[in-house]
Design an enzyme around this catalytic site. Structure first.
Site, PDB file in Angstrom:
ATOM      1  CB  SER A   1      11.547  55.141  58.236  1.00 36.17           C
ATOM      2  OG  SER A   1      12.041  56.445  58.474  1.00 36.17           O
TER       3      SER A   1
ATOM      4  NE  ARG B   1      46.019  29.791  28.885  1.00 39.15           N
ATOM      5  CZ  ARG B   1      46.990  28.931  28.573  1.00 39.15           C
ATOM      6  NH1 ARG B   1      48.223  29.152  28.949  1.00 39.15           N
ATOM      7  NH2 ARG B   1      46.710  27.837  27.887  1.00 39.15           N
TER       8      ARG B   1
END
Lengths: 353, 353, 353, 353
Positions: A274, A313
């Site tokens: 951290s 399509r």
């Protein structure tokens, strides 16, 4: 990549996977489009649709071709897909005979779907390897720590005393289940796409079926009916990724919970630092696994919209597959890789002695 | 990028946007992380927390820094986020005083969230420009073709005679609505993140609030309360992208329907070709707009999971933002750009004369 | 209801909300459709489109009408929406003049969208009340336990000592934020729908705008442009629900984590029992809040697909709103109600003394 | 039901399905919970864990029980699930021996998951029947109109002349594919849940495995390992619903496009009316099918979040299944039913003669 921020590399390899991404690169995907074209030319020759000489010249042109992102991308901006530009480039400088030995009777979707199938099979195999690695890591922990006491927890509450084996076996099962599905998945997805302009492979009656069969054989795929507008197998592939990523996400969520102070049922040799609290050891890989699993799960709700594939399509439905599936594959692979790294750093599972 | 396949460039710029992607690059995002650190150091000096000399040395180090993807990515693989590695690199070689003038009192989330805010504002402005361009293209068509007859259609059926203005005004309104929201959006998202390790900006009582206020002012942001775990504004940004992409998607869907043979209510100067049917002119941009709008809409269902942001900081929830938001922004920008290109190629809207 | 299983009542009121559901009943929703028709008839009379006498007869018929689920449902099965059947029933037995004073110039979408708007406003107010109740419960805990020690936790790890106020304030802020948005939300959603057959309210030029203005005024709504195909405000309503449910979900997740043995930062006076382990006290409401928040978040990705609303009216896009929004509203209300019950049972927040 | 508005009946049966909903009612689901309890008691007796007499008294009590929504709902509000209340009611008034012959060794999740499995199998069979009906309707049209000319359309553009058979075969294939998956689906989902309190069926070593095996046999289910936290099969069930609904949605989208004036490739004997335009014949069922397919597809992205099922039992993850799966099943069944009605009203497919 799942997003430009992830692709930037700023977040390392937590949320992406270079190996899987490489399967969707211009080189790899382009090579598979060319493999389709070569197989198609060979099939045209074998079925007598073109002469051996024309096919030879065509195959030489295909063998010389290198997919060019700029050229193909510009073609896509014009045509929606890179295939017309690719075919034009392949035919460039060829006489009418060899030119006609390239792509004749095929359509763009045949090329892209078949290249996608070959890509997804490669992706499935890579993910299969990672599944095995993560399963192996779980098995290793099982062997080492399976007998240690661990509190079974239900509905976020301590329930009963148990051992680490209970938790580890619960991690192993969905991983094994997903791995066991791999052969059926390969078989379901592994069908050539060869429908011609509008999916009428066998119309007008002629050699189209024979061509398709030879292309399939050449590429190591099954034949089956045309699936131009039936996207079940593609969505089924996404479902498998969901199951795999979910299996990893469950492990990640459990590890994050086990690593809590006060619970202390797992210990690591490393863990994230951290910037504000140097004493912390964050199980960052565990959290990444959860995020990736939620991401992949949610994408399936988008990919599945592709089933509503109108007429012969649909560009709109089809493109949803390109937008989601590669990112799902990368995220799934990343979740597995994070899992193997995370479990590889575990120095204890179960209550401290 | 939305996926590795899209990032490959094989599909051109249909589904991605280089300008928006560039805002999430190591250079641009990294520069904003550095801008935060510089503003923080200046604020520490102005509030007397560090000496002017130490701040000067720290600022020089920050000014010299160039974000290094490899170093920061490796840091992220260890720590989950690139900030600890960035801060370590900035402090490298500095004495204790100048080192303490960097990042002290801030946390990784402050840096990343603030850099994200600055990035999202830049993204919003780019998208705002594209909104204006697409609105302009609609207005242009309105001026040119608004009076032409066009059949109003409801529930996919011809309803009543109307004019092109009806359709074009319906396209314009959601675009204008989204543009009108931009100032409020900038204001809502434009808040600094400055909460410190666990979001306790004002604890222990001291100069933290003053530091945060100066950082906000320095970066042109509002102050407001800490929002470490309140992700409403980030999810609100995603919502705005959904509205914008949806406005484009509606246009794309309408154009694709208008371009049908038998309907013929739009004509173009160009259009996509087909590898199998050279006579076809596919409105590929229209379909891409629909796909992108569906993609962005669906992502919001994933991004919004980030609201369930546990405790003071959730890596799992936070990462969902990084996975989804940049891709949503790119897809939205691409949909707008496709729209402007598509409408720019329109040579007629309405029934042929 | 969110699902037939939830509607069965087997799971109690955890995942649904009777009050919110009642706003979507045949009685309540039907009454709002009738309110629209009455306002429309009055507006036709006031603008001189129909005679006072015909309007009076028409209003009497509307006042007599009781929405009949069987009749309206059968109408919907035929027409897609219940409005043609409703209008036919209202006109039943009336002479041509009074019959023409009903619905003339309006379209089904005007009726349904306006009834939905009135419903959503009622829903927003109910949710607003529940937001206030949950905020009040948080404030009560803040007053009682705010100073007790509580460990701040980031990334699932203990970070720094803090007090319960840190956590409780983080719960309060998104609740307050969502409450503060309520007036703007009411204003954004509170627009009449009055577009006529295809949304050409002002075409042909005539009294349509005046009719619409009077209908709006009559119903306490704003006028604004026709929004037949611009669904931004409806999707914006969903977004607000997402924020509200997310605020509740964060509380639920935190409480579930705080209730863990070994963490012990919350205590309750009650809690769910177990059929197998009578000693357990499950924080079942906390878990329900998380599930509901994830559910609502995910629905937004479906609802937002409704923005792609083709042409002048899309049955496909429109129906997505009916499928998702009422369930989102119920789930949000349930999450808030569960939250108030859960926090009302809290006997301690923070580390045990 | 998918939402309270749909459950109101105002929209008829377009978006819901009474038959499927009935499978999740208190009566049907409750009866399956009782079936589990009865099977469990018999298994306890057969394995010698309880005496024949105690089992007989327990079975008599179970046979007398009628699931009471109010009592079970109140129990759920307290315990999260209705099982503790159900078990208490069953044991009411029994002596210690018979009381101990009920539920001993089982846990709430065993009851609910097994009842859900039995419910999903019943649902699958109903949906299978509807799949067959819709497939039959397609086959009927194929026999009648297959040879009629129909223009093949790709990317929303007329492509090549073809026949109706091309379109109809494309409709049939995903329906047949989904039907073909049904046996594997039944087999995958059809496993008893019998894990005991924390999923440790075989711990402590004893007769638990034998009890579980007999319960499975009694209920016509397979045994397999405990799947308390492995939700793959439940999510797999959702995936099947997605495929089925998607197959219907594709048909609906095609029909809506074919019904357009100017395209005219389908004619109906009926169709929805309009309150404003009596001349219109809206293909409302076609649009409903699209909406339902998009709804079901999107739900899968929510349901799949349930895979991240933490520890030995997650109330938060589990509840997502109850919220989504029944609604998905109803919507899927409705889409199929709408499809059969729609195709049953078709009087022509293909270009008019």
């Amino acid at each position: 990549m799942t997003s430009a921020l992830i692709a930037s590399g700023l977040f390392g390899r937590q949320f992406g996977d270079q190996d899987v991404a490489a399967e969707f690169s211009v080189e790899a995907f382009g090579a598979r489009m060319l493999a389709f074209e070569a197989a198609w030319t060979r099939a045209l020759a074998r079925t007598g649709a073109v002469s051996a000489g024309d096919a030879e010249a065509a195959l030489a042109a295909i063998a010389r071709a290198r997919p060019d992102a700029a050229l193909l991308g510009a073609g896509s901006d014009r045509d929606g897909v890179p295939v017309p530009a690719l075919v034009a480039a392949l035919r460039q400088g060829l006489g009418p005979g060899p030119a006609a030995a390239i792509h004749t009777g095929a359509t763009s979707q045949d090329v892209i779907d078949t290249a996608m199938v070959l890509t997804l099979i490669a992706v499935a195999d890579r993910i299969g390897e990672r599944l095995a690695a993560l399963s192996g890591a779980v098995a290793h922990l099982r062997a080492r720590f399976g007998d240690r006491p661990l509190t079974a927890r239900t509905r976020m509450q301590a329930a009963l005393p148990a051992t680490a084996a209970l938790r580890l076996d619960a991690w192993a099962r969905p991983l094994q289940g997903a791995a066991a599905r791999l052969p059926a998945l390969r078989s379901e997805i592994g069908r050539v796409q060869a429908g011609g302009a509008v999916g009428l492979r066998d119309q007008p009656t002629g050699p189209a079926e024979a061509v398709a069969a030879r292309v399939a054989e050449d590429l190591g795929l099954a034949l089956g009916p045309v699936w131009h507008s039936d996207r079940s197998s593609v969505v089924g592939f996404g479902h498998w990724l969901v199951l795999v990523a979910g299996a990893a996400g469950k492990i990640g969520q459990d590890v994050a919970l086990m690593a809590q102070q006060g619970v202390d049922e797992v210990a690591f040799s490393g863990g994230g630092g951290s910037s504000a609290m140097p004493h912390k050891q964050n199980p960052v890989a565990a959290e990444a696994m959860v995020a990736l699993a939620r991401y992949v799960a949610g994408q399936q709700g988008v990919l599945a919209q592709a089933l509503i594939h109108e007429q012969e399509r649909s560009g709109a439905a089809w493109a949803l597959e390109w937008l989601t599936l590669p990112a799902m594959a990368e995220a799934t692979a990343a979740a597995l890789a994070q899992g193997a790294r995370l479990l590889g750093s575990v120095t204890r599972i179960g209550t401290p002695a």
